[in-house]
Design an enzyme around this catalytic site. Structure first.
Site, PDB file in Angstrom:
ATOM      1  N   ASP A  67       1.660  -3.999  -9.489  1.00  0.00           N
ATOM      2  CA  ASP A  67       1.697  -5.265 -10.132  1.00  0.00           C
ATOM      3  C   ASP A  67       1.685  -5.171 -11.582  1.00  0.00           C
ATOM      4  OD1 ASP A  67       0.547  -5.608  -7.930  1.00  0.00           O
ATOM      5  OD2 ASP A  67      -1.773  -5.667  -8.376  1.00  0.00           O
ATOM      6  N   HIS A  81       0.940  -1.157   0.147  1.00  0.00           N
ATOM      7  CA  HIS A  81       0.224   0.034  -0.024  1.00  0.00           C
ATOM      8  C   HIS A  81       0.910   1.313   0.073  1.00  0.00           C
ATOM      9  CE1 HIS A  81      -4.028  -1.765   0.164  1.00  0.00           C
ATOM     10  NE2 HIS A  81      -3.228  -2.793   0.958  1.00  0.00           N
ATOM     11  N   ALA A 128      -6.502 -14.693  -5.427  1.00  0.00           N
ATOM     12  CA  ALA A 128      -5.716 -15.078  -4.480  1.00  0.00           C
ATOM     13  C   ALA A 128      -4.827 -14.088  -4.371  1.00  0.00           C
ATOM     14  CB  ALA A 128      -5.057 -16.492  -5.001  1.00  0.00           C
ATOM     15  N   GLY A 129      -4.844 -12.811  -4.862  1.00  0.00           N
ATOM     16  CA  GLY A 129      -4.089 -11.730  -4.695  1.00  0.00           C
ATOM     17  C   GLY A 129      -2.578 -11.903  -5.303  1.00  0.00           C
ATOM     18  N   GLU A 184      -7.380  -1.306 -15.473  1.00  0.00           N
ATOM     19  CA  GLU A 184      -7.645  -1.854 -14.165  1.00  0.00           C
ATOM     20  C   GLU A 184      -8.452  -0.779 -13.465  1.00  0.00           C
ATOM     21  OE1 GLU A 184      -6.638  -5.277 -13.035  1.00  0.00           O
ATOM     22  OE2 GLU A 184      -8.105  -5.146 -11.632  1.00  0.00           O
ATOM     23  N   ASP A 195       2.465   1.860  -3.107  1.00  0.00           N
ATOM     24  CA  ASP A 195       2.714   2.406  -4.664  1.00  0.00           C
ATOM     25  C   ASP A 195       1.664   3.625  -5.040  1.00  0.00           C
ATOM     26  OD1 ASP A 195       0.413   0.869  -4.665  1.00  0.00           O
ATOM     27  OD2 ASP A 195       0.893  -0.249  -6.251  1.00  0.00           O
ATOM     28  N   SER A 219      -2.353 -11.225  -8.679  1.00  0.00           N
ATOM     29  CA  SER A 219      -2.404 -10.408  -9.574  1.00  0.00           C
ATOM     30  C   SER A 219      -2.774 -11.103 -10.800  1.00  0.00           C
ATOM     31  CB  SER A 219      -1.216  -9.705  -9.816  1.00  0.00           C
ATOM     32  OG  SER A 219      -0.873  -8.631  -9.116  1.00  0.00           O
TER      33      SER A 219
HETATM   34  C1  GLA Z   1      -2.946  -4.421  -5.039  1.00  0.00           C
HETATM   35  C2  GLA Z   1      -2.950  -3.341  -5.876  1.00  0.00           C
HETATM   36  C3  GLA Z   1      -1.224  -2.489  -5.804  1.00  0.00           C
HETATM   37  C4  GLA Z   1      -1.329  -2.235  -4.397  1.00  0.00           C
HETATM   38  C5  GLA Z   1      -1.315  -3.606  -3.593  1.00  0.00           C
HETATM   39  C6  GLA Z   1      -0.934  -3.194  -1.983  1.00  0.00           C
HETATM   40  O1  GLA Z   1      -2.241  -5.601  -5.516  1.00  0.00           O
HETATM   41  O2  GLA Z   1      -3.123  -3.831  -7.295  1.00  0.00           O
HETATM   42  O3  GLA Z   1      -1.513  -1.556  -6.876  1.00  0.00           O
HETATM   43  O4  GLA Z   1      -1.570  -0.998  -3.931  1.00  0.00           O
HETATM   44  O5  GLA Z   1      -2.570  -3.804  -3.667  1.00  0.00           O
HETATM   45  O6  GLA Z   1       0.329  -2.965  -1.836  1.00  0.00           O
END
Ligand code: GLA
Length: 392
Positions: free
Chosen positions: A176, A39, A127-128, A164, A41, A130
């Protein structure tokens, strides 16, 4: 890349679209794991992610008309459109992802003729790791290559972020997309998100492995909570302008400047959010120094510090992430463990001593299943390249 797998994917392509395998080209965009710098970026700070070796394949073949037909091995729905009429269409479901990046590239002046394309995603959805940025970049890089358009990886990442932001309504930062576009095997990417200056840092964790733990709790609330966090950071900037009239982003402040002026932030929640961001940016730089000095113990401490701050100050974890991190840290030989990505579900990342990886997976998996309603999955992560063409 195993030839057999490519052959199998090509067979699936010709089964769906007919014709022969001649002229099919294959592209692969990885997923990503963020090692530290969460958090930060969208606050103009540092991040330190790495590309994974698995991600989204796109097989593509030119057509003689201007129709773009898309299919996936993950979803039944197939779709077709032309660039002249490409708009968001709810009924088009996943097709909107590749479509949206093409639309954003077209806005930048790039043209695309007709193609058949088959997607094959190996990143678990939600799942986070990306998966959506990975689809965006596979599409962008693949279609641009097919057209022979010049490829600027940073521009592709920016177009994907735009897609996005506008398509998903998540005001995500650039991390990402950037690492998926620019990652390199065995390297993590130290990126300053306000200038997009970056450095590839060799990730030589001699004797240790990066283990990604999937809570299998799908990221809930992520869109609205993510945007709320972002708004709180903007609010902090407004308070801090009493001392720094030209301040645009929290990432412009050093930790010392922030500490000396934190009292200006009158809302205690906003203060917690801002403190996380400023301290996290500092942790990224410290952890990269530690890594360069081969001090993995210190690197792990920074990971833990990040994880604790995400739980206590930024409040983007959830029970499942907290349990998994807690269990991970109990295992001997674990130098650091924390959530990775946006939070509210998704994955954790741990630095685990080689000889303890099996025990880690077994014990964390067992204890996690006992303490939550989910079963975990684990991936021992190798760091791979950014988006590329696969030729063998
Ligand atoms: C997601 C967002 C990124 C970043 C992260 C947290 O992956 O797509 O841009 O903000 O959360 O670090």
């Amino acid at each position: 890349m195993a030839n057999e797998k490519l052959e199998q994917l090509k067979r699936q392509f010709t089964e769906r679209f007919g014709g022969s395998a001649d002229g099919i080209r294959v592209f692969l965009a990885p997923g990503r794991v963020n090692l530290i710098g969460e958090h930060t970026d969208y606050n103009g700070g540092y991040v330190f992610p790495a590309a994974l070796t698995f991600g989204t394949f796109m097989l593509i073949r030119k057509r003689n008309d201007n129709v773009i037909r898309l299919a996936s091995t993950n979803f039944d729905l197939q779709g077709e459109f032309t660039m002249e009429t490409a708009v968001y269409d709810e009924a088009h479901d996943w097709i909107n992802y590749p479509k949206s990046i093409l639309v954003h590239l077209a806005k930048r002046g790039f043209t695309f003729g007709g193609y058949d394309a088959l997607f094959h995603g190996e990143i678990p959805n939600g799942a986070g790791l990306s998966s959506s940025a990975s689809i965006h970049l596979a599409t962008a890089y693949g279609f641009m290559s097919m057209e022979g358009h010049p490829i600027d990886r940073v521009q592709l990442a920016l177009a994907a972020q735009e897609a996005e932001n506008q398509f998903m309504g998540v005001k995500c930062g650039i991390m990402d997309q950037f690492v998926i576009a620019n990652g390199k095997k065995d390297h993590a990417v130290l990126l300053m998100c306000s200038t997009l200056e970056y450095q590839l840092v060799p990730f030589k964790a001699q004797g240790y492995k990066i283990v990604v733990g999937n809570t299998n709790k799908r990221r809930g609330l992520v869109d609205s909570e993510y945007n709320t966090r972002r708004a709180q950071c903007e609010q902090a900037v407004v308070y801090l302008r009493a001392a720094f009239p030209n301040l645009q982003l929290l990432g412009e402040l050093t930790k010392e400047q922030f500490d000396a002026n934190a009292h200006l932030i009158q809302d205690p929640t906003v203060l917690k959010r801002a403190r996380h961001v400023v301290e996290e940016i500092d942790r990224v730089l410290q952890s990269v120094d530690a890594l360069k000095a081969n001090d993995l113990v210190r690197f792990g401490q920074m990971m833990n510090g990040s994880g604790d701050s995400l739980r206590e100050l930024y409040e983007v974890t959830c029970k499942e992430l907290d349990v998994m991190v807690e269990e991970a840290r109990k295992i001997e030989g674990v130098l650091g463990a924390r959530m990775t990505g946006a939070g509210f579900g998704g994955c954790t990342v741990s630095l685990v001593r080689d000889d303890m990886v099996d025990a880690f997976i077994e014990q964390v998996g067992r204890n996690y299943a006992e303490r939550t309603d989910y079963k975990a999955d684990f991936y021992v992560a190798d760091i791979g390249d950014g988006v590329k063409e696969v030729t063998e």
